[in-house]
Scaffold this active site. Structure first.
Site, mmCIF file in Angstrom:
data_model
loop_
_atom_site.group_PDB
_atom_site.id
_atom_site.type_symbol
_atom_site.label_atom_id
_atom_site.label_comp_id
_atom_site.label_asym_id
_atom_site.label_seq_id
_atom_site.Cartn_x
_atom_site.Cartn_y
_atom_site.Cartn_z
ATOM 1 N N ASP A 104 73.323 56.743 110.695
ATOM 2 C CA ASP A 104 73.321 58.257 109.629
ATOM 3 C C ASP A 104 72.475 58.140 108.486
ATOM 4 O O ASP A 104 71.992 59.233 108.056
ATOM 5 C CB ASP A 104 74.565 57.821 109.140
ATOM 6 C CG ASP A 104 75.182 56.723 108.032
ATOM 7 O OD1 ASP A 104 75.986 57.152 107.205
ATOM 8 O OD2 ASP A 104 74.308 56.415 107.733
ATOM 9 N N HIS A 146 75.879 57.790 97.375
ATOM 10 C CA HIS A 146 76.414 56.818 98.584
ATOM 11 C C HIS A 146 74.409 55.330 98.588
ATOM 12 O O HIS A 146 74.748 54.307 99.106
ATOM 13 C CB HIS A 146 75.962 56.356 99.997
ATOM 14 C CG HIS A 146 77.981 57.892 100.132
ATOM 15 N ND1 HIS A 146 79.233 57.770 99.508
ATOM 16 C CD2 HIS A 146 77.215 59.161 100.575
ATOM 17 C CE1 HIS A 146 79.470 59.007 99.409
ATOM 18 N NE2 HIS A 146 79.298 59.630 100.236
ATOM 19 N N GLY A 154 74.777 56.429 104.272
ATOM 20 C CA GLY A 154 75.985 58.331 104.143
ATOM 21 C C GLY A 154 75.085 59.081 103.813
ATOM 22 O O GLY A 154 75.105 59.764 102.746
ATOM 23 N N ASP A 181 81.918 65.776 94.707
ATOM 24 C CA ASP A 181 81.562 65.266 96.205
ATOM 25 C C ASP A 181 83.212 65.280 96.915
ATOM 26 O O ASP A 181 84.232 64.736 96.734
ATOM 27 C CB ASP A 181 80.713 64.732 96.692
ATOM 28 C CG ASP A 181 79.701 64.689 97.770
ATOM 29 O OD1 ASP A 181 79.284 65.515 97.910
ATOM 30 O OD2 ASP A 181 80.426 64.212 98.920
ATOM 31 N N HIS A 183 83.352 63.154 99.612
ATOM 32 C CA HIS A 183 83.137 62.226 99.446
ATOM 33 C C HIS A 183 83.039 61.155 98.179
ATOM 34 O O HIS A 183 82.325 61.446 97.364
ATOM 35 C CB HIS A 183 81.691 60.971 100.149
ATOM 36 C CG HIS A 183 81.771 62.184 101.332
ATOM 37 N ND1 HIS A 183 81.294 63.607 101.301
ATOM 38 C CD2 HIS A 183 82.339 61.571 102.903
ATOM 39 C CE1 HIS A 183 81.542 63.502 103.053
ATOM 40 N NE2 HIS A 183 82.158 63.053 104.081
ATOM 41 N N ASP A 270 80.847 69.824 99.504
ATOM 42 C CA ASP A 270 81.619 70.211 100.642
ATOM 43 C C ASP A 270 83.060 70.042 101.155
ATOM 44 O O ASP A 270 83.420 69.288 101.033
ATOM 45 C CB ASP A 270 80.790 68.329 101.755
ATOM 46 C CG ASP A 270 80.662 67.271 101.223
ATOM 47 O OD1 ASP A 270 80.047 65.875 101.987
ATOM 48 O OD2 ASP A 270 81.228 66.913 99.389
ATOM 49 N N TYR A 309 77.266 71.245 103.718
ATOM 50 C CA TYR A 309 76.400 71.389 105.174
ATOM 51 C C TYR A 309 77.112 72.281 105.210
ATOM 52 O O TYR A 309 76.143 73.109 107.150
ATOM 53 C CB TYR A 309 77.263 69.930 105.796
ATOM 54 C CG TYR A 309 77.357 68.592 105.154
ATOM 55 C CD1 TYR A 309 78.065 67.987 104.526
ATOM 56 C CD2 TYR A 309 75.611 68.474 105.312
ATOM 57 C CE1 TYR A 309 77.644 67.130 103.759
ATOM 58 C CE2 TYR A 309 75.738 66.977 104.088
ATOM 59 C CZ TYR A 309 76.884 66.295 103.861
ATOM 60 O OH TYR A 309 76.144 64.980 103.263
HETATM 61 C C1 LIG Z 1 76.301 63.379 108.799
HETATM 62 C C2 LIG Z 1 77.018 64.522 107.498
HETATM 63 C C3 LIG Z 1 75.849 64.117 106.256
HETATM 64 C C4 LIG Z 1 77.514 65.520 107.168
HETATM 65 N N1 LIG Z 1 78.425 65.626 107.541
HETATM 66 C C5 LIG Z 1 79.407 67.069 107.568
HETATM 67 C C6 LIG Z 1 79.223 67.742 108.371
HETATM 68 C C7 LIG Z 1 79.635 67.673 109.764
HETATM 69 C C8 LIG Z 1 80.994 65.890 109.092
HETATM 70 C C9 LIG Z 1 81.335 66.818 107.887
HETATM 71 C C10 LIG Z 1 78.982 64.513 107.251
HETATM 72 O O1 LIG Z 1 80.413 64.015 106.419
HETATM 73 N N2 LIG Z 1 78.049 63.459 107.033
HETATM 74 C C11 LIG Z 1 78.083 62.081 107.174
HETATM 75 C C12 LIG Z 1 78.199 61.312 108.389
HETATM 76 C C13 LIG Z 1 78.060 59.551 107.690
HETATM 77 C C14 LIG Z 1 77.916 59.513 106.693
HETATM 78 C C15 LIG Z 1 77.963 59.887 105.935
HETATM 79 C C16 LIG Z 1 77.983 61.453 105.930
HETATM 80 C C17 LIG Z 1 77.903 62.131 104.686
HETATM 81 C C18 LIG Z 1 78.142 61.937 103.060
HETATM 82 C C19 LIG Z 1 78.282 63.030 101.969
HETATM 83 O O2 LIG Z 1 78.604 64.096 102.171
HETATM 84 N N3 LIG Z 1 78.346 62.275 101.425
HETATM 85 O O3 LIG Z 1 78.915 62.633 99.971
HETATM 86 ZN ZN LIG Z 2 80.273 64.550 100.202
#
Ligand SMILES: CC1(C)CN(C2CCCC2)C(=O)N1c1ccccc1/C=C/C(=O)NO
Ligand SMILES: [Zn+2]
Length: 385
Positions: A104, A146, A154, A181, A183, A270, A309
């Site tokens: 990632d 992160h 992340g 956020d 996360h 998000d 996103y």
């Molecule tokens: C690939 C993305 C970055 C996009 N995404 C969204 C769009 C698709 C489904 C949710 C994620 O969860 N992702 C992640 C994947 C692996 C690790 C971390 C994150 C996100 C971290 C974050 O936003 N921290 O605040």
């Molecule tokens: Zn996030």
């Protein structure tokens, strides 16, 4: 200081909100996978609503190596410098794994210049607050919560949040960090888990298998930092009213017990309905109410971005928050002067409707969260370790 300089500073302070923006920063931000084009989209909408005339726009200054080393390990920073120059990346494959630069966090072209820009923007914003030039500063291209001391994680390559808080600590004794956020802000919590000078408050989705998996209710900080890490783990479907009620109660308790001197707010979008993360039912109005509460404290405050996103929705959210921060109400219809106008179809409205996922957080869940967090915070009021 001569009269004219005094006049200038007074005028600057009247432009209480500084906003970090420049084309180089937007170009560097576009190197982050999954949010390509977001930086410009956000700025264009803020400009289309003419919110820029209510703010002092300043460009970022790239972060120096020393400032990056105020949190990150020398090994990691020197690796970023080394790999930045090298043409064939295969040579550093094992190092890449060691520093989290895989899966990632794919290695990106010109990664050292990238981290200098991202960290530099949040440091430039923090410096404005330290210099007393403004009460509020905004960097929607920051908030990468992160990243760890010795590596990327992340989708976060450098922890600009930790660096900015560290900068604020040059002037302010107690810093409150608030993370909206979706996360858990694990990188920021880890950085300050052992200190009572920074209280980290993160509201986030917390479910088995959901990244990063940390930030449970029992996670309260360690050593002298015990009770200065506050976590509000939530399930899918939370809505504006319950979210704000919970935040309002916890924020009051944090304000009374911790008595912050400055605040840093990570506004990852998000958590807003319509994000591909498909988790919470929140709208920008819900987060906006929380932001209004923070602004009412009238403390030096730094606002940062983060996840988000669904790019048009993230632009809607941060434009709406910017209007609240500058105190200028903006119309609900997206200005058609905006060059990205078609991105906001089919409604061309600023508002985002709440999701209709069922709220998995019961009234008992919310009550337990508020009570547990407030009981934990009673410990810092009585100066308990
Ligand atoms: C690939 C993305 C970055 C996009 N995404 C969204 C769009 C698709 C489904 C949710 C994620 O969860 N992702 C992640 C994947 C692996 C690790 C971390 C994150 C996100 C971290 C974050 O936003 N921290 O605040
Ligand atoms: Zn996030």
């Amino acid at each position: 200081m001569d009269r004219s300089q005094e006049m200038k500073n007074a005028n600057l302070l009247s432009q209480r909100v500084f906003y970090i923006c420049d084309l180089q920063l937007f170009k560097e931000s576009d190197k982050i996978p999954n949010i390509r084009g977001r930086a410009k989209l956000v700025h264009n909408l803020i400009r289309a609503y003419d919110l820029v005339s209510h703010m002092q726009l300043i460009p970022h200054r790239p972060a120096s190596e020393d400032s990056l080393l105020s949190f990150h390990s020398r090994n990691y920073i020197e690796f970023l410098q080394k790999v930045d120059q090298s043409s064939d990346l295969e040579k550093h494959e094992d190092d890449q794994l060691e520093f989290g630069l895989e899966y990632d966090c794919p290695l990106i072209e010109g990664i050292y210049r990238f981290v200098q820009a991202i960290a530099g923007a949040s440091l430039t914003a923090a410096q404005v607050l330290v210099n007393g030039l403004a009460r509020v500063a905004i960097n929607w291209n920051g908030g990468w919560h992160h990243a760890q001391r010795d590596g990327a994680e992340g989708f976060c390559y450098i922890n600009d949040v930790v660096l900015a808080i560290h900068k604020l600590r040059e002037k302010f004794s107690r810093i409150l960090y608030i993370d909206f956020d979706l996360h858990h802000g694990n990188g920021v919590e880890n950085a300050f888990a052992f200190t009572p000078h920074v209280l980290t408050l993160s509201l986030h989705k917390h479910e088995p298998g959901f990244y990063p998996g940390t930030g449970g209710l029992l996670d309260v900080g360690l050593g002298r930092g015990r009770y200065y890490s506050v976590n509000v783990p939530l399930k899918d479907g939370v809505r504006d009213d319950n979210y704000f009620t919970l935040f309002h109660c916890i924020a009051n308790k944090v304000w009374c017990t911790f008595r912050p001197d400055a605040v840093v707010v990570q506004c990852g979008a998000d958590c807003i309905n319509g994000d591909p993360a498909c988790a919470f039912n929140l709208t920008p109005r819900g987060i906006g109410q929380c932001v209004e509460k923070v602004l009412a404290w009238n403390l030096p405050t730094l606002f940062l971005g983060g996840g988000g996103y669904n790019l048009p929705n993230t632009a809607r959210c941060w434009t709406y928050l910017t209007s609240i921060i500058v105190g200028f109400q903006i119309p609900a219809s997206i200005p058609d002067s905006n060059e990205d106008f078609m991105c906001y179809s089919p409604d061309f409205e600023l508002d985002i409707i709440p999701g209709n996922r069922s709220d998995q957080n019961t009234a008992e869940d919310m009550k337990l969260l508020a009570e547990t967090v407030c009981q934990n915070l009673d410990n810092i009021a009585e100066g308990k370790e």
